[in-house]
Motif scaffolding. Structure first.
Motif, PDB file in Angstrom:
ATOM      1  N   ASP A   3       0.873  -1.175   0.000  1.00 59.57           N
ATOM      2  CA  ASP A   3       0.000   0.000   0.000  1.00 59.57           C
ATOM      3  C   ASP A   3       0.909   1.224   0.000  1.00 59.57           C
ATOM      4  O   ASP A   3       1.389   1.662   1.041  1.00 59.57           O
ATOM      5  N   LEU A   4       1.153   1.780  -1.195  1.00 60.26           N
ATOM      6  CA  LEU A   4       2.110   2.873  -1.324  1.00 60.26           C
ATOM      7  C   LEU A   4       1.592   4.183  -0.749  1.00 60.26           C
ATOM      8  O   LEU A   4       2.326   5.160  -0.705  1.00 60.26           O
ATOM      9  N   LYS A   5       0.353   4.190  -0.303  1.00 57.32           N
ATOM     10  CA  LYS A   5      -0.171   5.379   0.367  1.00 57.32           C
ATOM     11  C   LYS A   5       0.231   5.386   1.840  1.00 57.32           C
ATOM     12  O   LYS A   5       0.230   6.428   2.478  1.00 57.32           O
ATOM     13  N   ARG A   6       0.562   4.192   2.360  1.00 59.38           N
ATOM     14  CA  ARG A   6       1.043   4.117   3.743  1.00 59.38           C
ATOM     15  C   ARG A   6       2.455   4.678   3.794  1.00 59.38           C
ATOM     16  O   ARG A   6       3.272   4.444   2.908  1.00 59.38           O
ATOM     17  N   GLY A   7       2.736   5.387   4.820  1.00 61.37           N
ATOM     18  CA  GLY A   7       4.035   6.049   4.943  1.00 61.37           C
ATOM     19  C   GLY A   7       5.216   5.109   4.917  1.00 61.37           C
ATOM     20  O   GLY A   7       6.220   5.383   4.268  1.00 61.37           O
ATOM     21  N   ASP A   8       5.121   3.973   5.627  1.00 61.97           N
ATOM     22  CA  ASP A   8       6.271   3.074   5.686  1.00 61.97           C
ATOM     23  C   ASP A   8       6.534   2.378   4.345  1.00 61.97           C
ATOM     24  O   ASP A   8       7.678   2.181   3.961  1.00 61.97           O
ATOM     25  N   ASP A   9       5.483   2.037   3.583  1.00 62.80           N
ATOM     26  CA  ASP A   9       5.687   1.441   2.267  1.00 62.80           C
ATOM     27  C   ASP A   9       6.255   2.468   1.284  1.00 62.80           C
ATOM     28  O   ASP A   9       7.150   2.160   0.502  1.00 62.80           O
ATOM     29  N   ALA A  10       5.734   3.676   1.332  1.00 63.07           N
ATOM     30  CA  ALA A  10       6.238   4.734   0.448  1.00 63.07           C
ATOM     31  C   ALA A  10       7.699   5.038   0.773  1.00 63.07           C
ATOM     32  O   ALA A  10       8.516   5.232  -0.132  1.00 63.07           O
ATOM     33  N   ALA A  11       8.039   5.060   2.032  1.00 62.80           N
ATOM     34  CA  ALA A  11       9.419   5.316   2.447  1.00 62.80           C
ATOM     35  C   ALA A  11      10.335   4.175   1.988  1.00 62.80           C
ATOM     36  O   ALA A  11      11.465   4.415   1.543  1.00 62.80           O
ATOM     37  N   ALA A  12       9.851   2.936   2.061  1.00 61.81           N
ATOM     38  CA  ALA A  12      10.648   1.788   1.628  1.00 61.81           C
ATOM     39  C   ALA A  12      10.902   1.848   0.124  1.00 61.81           C
ATOM     40  O   ALA A  12      12.010   1.575  -0.333  1.00 61.81           O
ATOM     41  N   VAL A  13       9.877   2.205  -0.638  1.00 64.12           N
ATOM     42  CA  VAL A  13      10.042   2.337  -2.092  1.00 64.12           C
ATOM     43  C   VAL A  13      11.052   3.436  -2.401  1.00 64.12           C
ATOM     44  O   VAL A  13      11.926   3.274  -3.249  1.00 64.12           O
ATOM     45  N   ASN A  14      10.943   4.549  -1.709  1.00 69.69           N
ATOM     46  CA  ASN A  14      11.880   5.654  -1.916  1.00 69.69           C
ATOM     47  C   ASN A  14      13.310   5.231  -1.583  1.00 69.69           C
ATOM     48  O   ASN A  14      14.250   5.518  -2.326  1.00 69.69           O
ATOM     49  N   SER A  15      13.467   4.532  -0.481  1.00 69.32           N
ATOM     50  CA  SER A  15      14.784   4.068  -0.055  1.00 69.32           C
ATOM     51  C   SER A  15      15.357   3.063  -1.058  1.00 69.32           C
ATOM     52  O   SER A  15      16.543   3.125  -1.417  1.00 69.32           O
ATOM     53  N   LEU A  16      14.516   2.136  -1.534  1.00 67.76           N
ATOM     54  CA  LEU A  16      14.955   1.147  -2.516  1.00 67.76           C
ATOM     55  C   LEU A  16      15.391   1.831  -3.806  1.00 67.76           C
ATOM     56  O   LEU A  16      16.450   1.521  -4.359  1.00 67.76           O
ATOM     57  N   ARG A  17      14.583   2.774  -4.295  1.00 67.00           N
ATOM     58  CA  ARG A  17      14.928   3.504  -5.520  1.00 67.00           C
ATOM     59  C   ARG A  17      16.268   4.198  -5.381  1.00 67.00           C
ATOM     60  O   ARG A  17      17.154   4.078  -6.225  1.00 67.00           O
ATOM     61  N   SER A  18      16.430   4.890  -4.293  1.00 64.40           N
ATOM     62  CA  SER A  18      17.656   5.643  -4.069  1.00 64.40           C
ATOM     63  C   SER A  18      18.872   4.719  -3.979  1.00 64.40           C
ATOM     64  O   SER A  18      19.914   4.978  -4.596  1.00 64.40           O
ATOM     65  N   ALA A  19      18.750   3.632  -3.246  1.00 60.93           N
ATOM     66  CA  ALA A  19      19.873   2.706  -3.075  1.00 60.93           C
ATOM     67  C   ALA A  19      20.232   2.027  -4.393  1.00 60.93           C
ATOM     68  O   ALA A  19      21.420   1.910  -4.731  1.00 60.93           O
ATOM     69  N   VAL A  20      19.227   1.592  -5.147  1.00 62.86           N
ATOM     70  CA  VAL A  20      19.488   0.923  -6.423  1.00 62.86           C
ATOM     71  C   VAL A  20      20.171   1.891  -7.391  1.00 62.86           C
ATOM     72  O   VAL A  20      21.114   1.525  -8.090  1.00 62.86           O
ATOM     73  N   ARG A  22      22.037   4.582  -6.660  1.00 64.88           N
ATOM     74  CA  ARG A  22      23.411   4.868  -6.233  1.00 64.88           C
ATOM     75  C   ARG A  22      24.342   3.693  -6.532  1.00 64.88           C
ATOM     76  O   ARG A  22      25.450   3.869  -7.031  1.00 64.88           O
ATOM     77  N   LEU A  23      23.871   2.477  -6.237  1.00 63.53           N
ATOM     78  CA  LEU A  23      24.691   1.301  -6.490  1.00 63.53           C
ATOM     79  C   LEU A  23      24.911   1.118  -7.999  1.00 63.53           C
ATOM     80  O   LEU A  23      26.027   0.812  -8.436  1.00 63.53           O
ATOM     81  N   SER A  24      23.875   1.338  -8.772  1.00 66.20           N
ATOM     82  CA  SER A  24      23.997   1.240 -10.230  1.00 66.20           C
ATOM     83  C   SER A  24      25.028   2.223 -10.768  1.00 66.20           C
ATOM     84  O   SER A  24      25.863   1.873 -11.606  1.00 66.20           O
ATOM     85  N   ARG A  25      24.995   3.459 -10.277  1.00 70.75           N
ATOM     86  CA  ARG A  25      25.972   4.467 -10.715  1.00 70.75           C
ATOM     87  C   ARG A  25      27.386   4.035 -10.373  1.00 70.75           C
ATOM     88  O   ARG A  25      28.306   4.164 -11.184  1.00 70.75           O
ATOM     89  N   ARG A  26      27.567   3.506  -9.171  1.00 73.29           N
ATOM     90  CA  ARG A  26      28.907   3.065  -8.766  1.00 73.29           C
ATOM     91  C   ARG A  26      29.384   1.904  -9.629  1.00 73.29           C
ATOM     92  O   ARG A  26      30.558   1.856 -10.011  1.00 73.29           O
ATOM     93  N   LEU A  27      28.498   0.983  -9.950  1.00 76.20           N
ATOM     94  CA  LEU A  27      28.868  -0.141 -10.801  1.00 76.20           C
ATOM     95  C   LEU A  27      29.180   0.313 -12.227  1.00 76.20           C
ATOM     96  O   LEU A  27      30.082  -0.218 -12.870  1.00 76.20           O
ATOM     97  N   LYS A  28      28.441   1.305 -12.721  1.00 82.17           N
ATOM     98  CA  LYS A  28      28.688   1.812 -14.077  1.00 82.17           C
ATOM     99  C   LYS A  28      30.080   2.414 -14.207  1.00 82.17           C
ATOM    100  O   LYS A  28      30.663   2.433 -15.282  1.00 82.17           O
ATOM    101  N   HIS A  29      30.621   2.910 -13.099  1.00 83.15           N
ATOM    102  CA  HIS A  29      31.962   3.500 -13.140  1.00 83.15           C
ATOM    103  C   HIS A  29      33.060   2.435 -13.166  1.00 83.15           C
ATOM    104  O   HIS A  29      34.225   2.761 -13.374  1.00 83.15           O
ATOM    105  N   GLN A  30      32.688   1.190 -12.964  1.00 80.82           N
ATOM    106  CA  GLN A  30      33.667   0.094 -12.989  1.00 80.82           C
ATOM    107  C   GLN A  30      33.753  -0.480 -14.403  1.00 80.82           C
ATOM    108  O   GLN A  30      33.550  -1.647 -14.637  1.00 80.82           O
ATOM    109  N   ARG A  31      34.054   0.362 -15.359  1.00 80.65           N
ATOM    110  CA  ARG A  31      34.098  -0.061 -16.759  1.00 80.65           C
ATOM    111  C   ARG A  31      35.509  -0.421 -17.170  1.00 80.65           C
ATOM    112  O   ARG A  31      36.475   0.150 -16.685  1.00 80.65           O
ATOM    113  N   VAL A  32      35.604  -1.347 -18.098  1.00 84.77           N
ATOM    114  CA  VAL A  32      36.889  -1.741 -18.665  1.00 84.77           C
ATOM    115  C   VAL A  32      37.257  -0.787 -19.790  1.00 84.77           C
ATOM    116  O   VAL A  32      38.395  -0.361 -19.916  1.00 84.77           O
TER     117      VAL A  32
END
Length: 145
Positions: A3-20, A22-32
């Motif tokens: 239920d993305l209207k609930r604060g804790d679910d919305a916060a979890a989605v936001n946290s997941l988006r942000s973490a994914v 940031r990690l994706s950007r860091r991995l993209k910099h590991q190019r050959v």
């Protein structure tokens, strides 16, 4: 279903988006090969999974417009990473396949990114690592929805 209207679910989605992201950007910099854009790397990765595809099929898989994919394929061909071959059934189309040079470069790139991620994982405790291993298939599912 969350239920993305609930604060804790919305916060979890936001946290997941942000973490994914940031990690994706860091991995993209590991190019050959720094001369390749993330989009070009993504197209090569897609080709490694499907072996060959028309530029139109690649455009759909990569969520870009066909003219953009035509330009990307031309750049990759000029760098010796893909080759265009006649389509076996439709003479108007071409089939894109990766070259051995692309295979070697992708393998090296994967090894480098995996080593980087393995180093990060070493900073986790056993419980965190177990949770991350369990989450991997779920993240994989999200990536393909």
């Amino acid at each position: 279903m969350p239920d993305l209207k609930r604060g804790d679910d919305a916060a979890a989605v936001n946290s997941l988006r942000s973490a994914v992201m940031r990690l994706s950007r860091r991995l993209k910099h590991q190019r050959v090969d720094e001369s390749l854009s993330p989009t070009e790397m993504s197209v090569l990765g897609t080709l490694s999974l499907c072996r060959s595809a028309t530029p139109g099929e690649l455009a759909r898989r990569e969520h870009v417009q066909p003219p953009s994919m035509t330009r990307i394929v031309a750049l990759l061909e000029a760098k010796g990473l893909v080759r265009l071959e006649p389509h076996p059934e439709d003479r108007r189309q071409k089939v894109v396949t990766q070259t051995e040079q692309a295979v070697v470069m992708l393998d090296e790139s994967r090894r480098k990114r995996n080593a980087f991620l393995a180093t990060l994982v070493e900073g986790l405790d056993e419980d965190e690592w177990a949770k991350l291993r369990e989450a991997a298939p779920v993240l994989e599912k999200l990536a393909h929805l």
